[in-house]
Write a protein that holds these residues in place. Sequence first.
Motif, PDB file in Angstrom:
ATOM      1  N   PHE A   1      -1.500   6.801   7.219  1.00 25.35           N
ATOM      2  CA  PHE A   1      -2.003   5.336   6.829  1.00 25.35           C
ATOM      3  C   PHE A   1      -2.373   5.438   5.281  1.00 25.35           C
ATOM      4  CE2 PHE A   1      -5.445   2.489   6.433  1.00 25.35           C
ATOM      5  CZ  PHE A   1      -4.626   1.275   6.709  1.00 25.35           C
ATOM      6  N   ALA A   2      -3.363   6.711   5.090  1.00 22.78           N
ATOM      7  CA  ALA A   2      -3.796   6.622   3.829  1.00 22.78           C
ATOM      8  C   ALA A   2      -2.612   6.540   2.579  1.00 22.78           C
ATOM      9  CB  ALA A   2      -4.689   7.831   3.528  1.00 22.78           C
ATOM     10  N   ALA A   3      -1.765   7.492   2.865  1.00 29.54           N
ATOM     11  CA  ALA A   3      -0.699   7.473   1.896  1.00 29.54           C
ATOM     12  C   ALA A   3       0.255   6.351   2.049  1.00 29.54           C
ATOM     13  CB  ALA A   3       0.375   8.803   2.460  1.00 29.54           C
ATOM     14  N   ALA A   4       0.634   5.826   2.768  1.00 27.61           N
ATOM     15  CA  ALA A   4       1.419   4.589   2.753  1.00 27.61           C
ATOM     16  C   ALA A   4       0.485   3.296   2.372  1.00 27.61           C
ATOM     17  CB  ALA A   4       2.010   4.184   4.073  1.00 27.61           C
ATOM     18  N   ARG A   5      -0.671   3.300   2.659  1.00 27.21           N
ATOM     19  CA  ARG A   5      -1.446   2.236   2.340  1.00 27.21           C
ATOM     20  C   ARG A   5      -1.727   2.043   0.728  1.00 27.21           C
ATOM     21  NH1 ARG A   5      -3.292  -2.125   1.126  1.00 27.21           N
ATOM     22  NH2 ARG A   5      -4.904  -3.360   2.022  1.00 27.21           N
ATOM     23  N   ALA A   6      -1.707   3.315   0.028  1.00 23.64           N
ATOM     24  CA  ALA A   6      -1.894   3.296  -1.524  1.00 23.64           C
ATOM     25  C   ALA A   6      -0.366   2.650  -1.976  1.00 23.64           C
ATOM     26  CB  ALA A   6      -1.573   4.957  -1.685  1.00 23.64           C
ATOM     27  N   VAL A   7       0.459   2.462  -1.119  1.00 26.25           N
ATOM     28  CA  VAL A   7       1.505   1.820  -1.961  1.00 26.25           C
ATOM     29  C   VAL A   7       1.686   0.198  -1.443  1.00 26.25           C
ATOM     30  CG1 VAL A   7       4.260   1.617  -1.645  1.00 26.25           C
ATOM     31  CG2 VAL A   7       3.209   3.804  -1.607  1.00 26.25           C
TER      32      VAL A   7
END
Length: 165
Positions: free
Chosen positions: A32-38
């Motif tokens: 979630f954290a990695a994808a939400r950064a995008v």
Amino acid sequence: YQLNLHWQVLPVDGVAFGVYAGSTIHEVAQVFAAARAVGPQVADTAVITKMVRVMMLAPFLLTLSMLLNRGGATTGAAGHWRRSMPWFALWFVVVVALNSVLKLPPAVVRGLVQADTLLLASAMTALGFATQLAAIRQAGLRPVLLGALLFAWLVLGGALVNRLV
């Protein structure tokens, strides 16, 4: 994501990166954290992809256990099958099935989610406390190199598999 924008290994859109993140990153919160950064749509895609992976883990482990232990009853190894059975996976399937047919009150669900969060945080903390740098140094360079190789395979091999699929 930025490297992919430059190299364009995967299609340069959020859906592709979401599938890549969900299929290669180990922990749901990290996905979630990695994808939400995008972006929020990338996070949705990544989390759905990760949840599909999680849902497929239990049937895969149960099937693998049965395949590896087939014929155990005829060879007298039935006790081995019971010991090698991934019981957590079986209970996961049971809980998923119960959650699909039972309607629990929202307060009970919130309580269970909070208990789950507390237990997971406790387990992660215990793992961290059990990690000893001296033991890592004593193990030598080979396990560290293996970890680096597996990391590279996950990042690059995962990109290749996502590209091909």
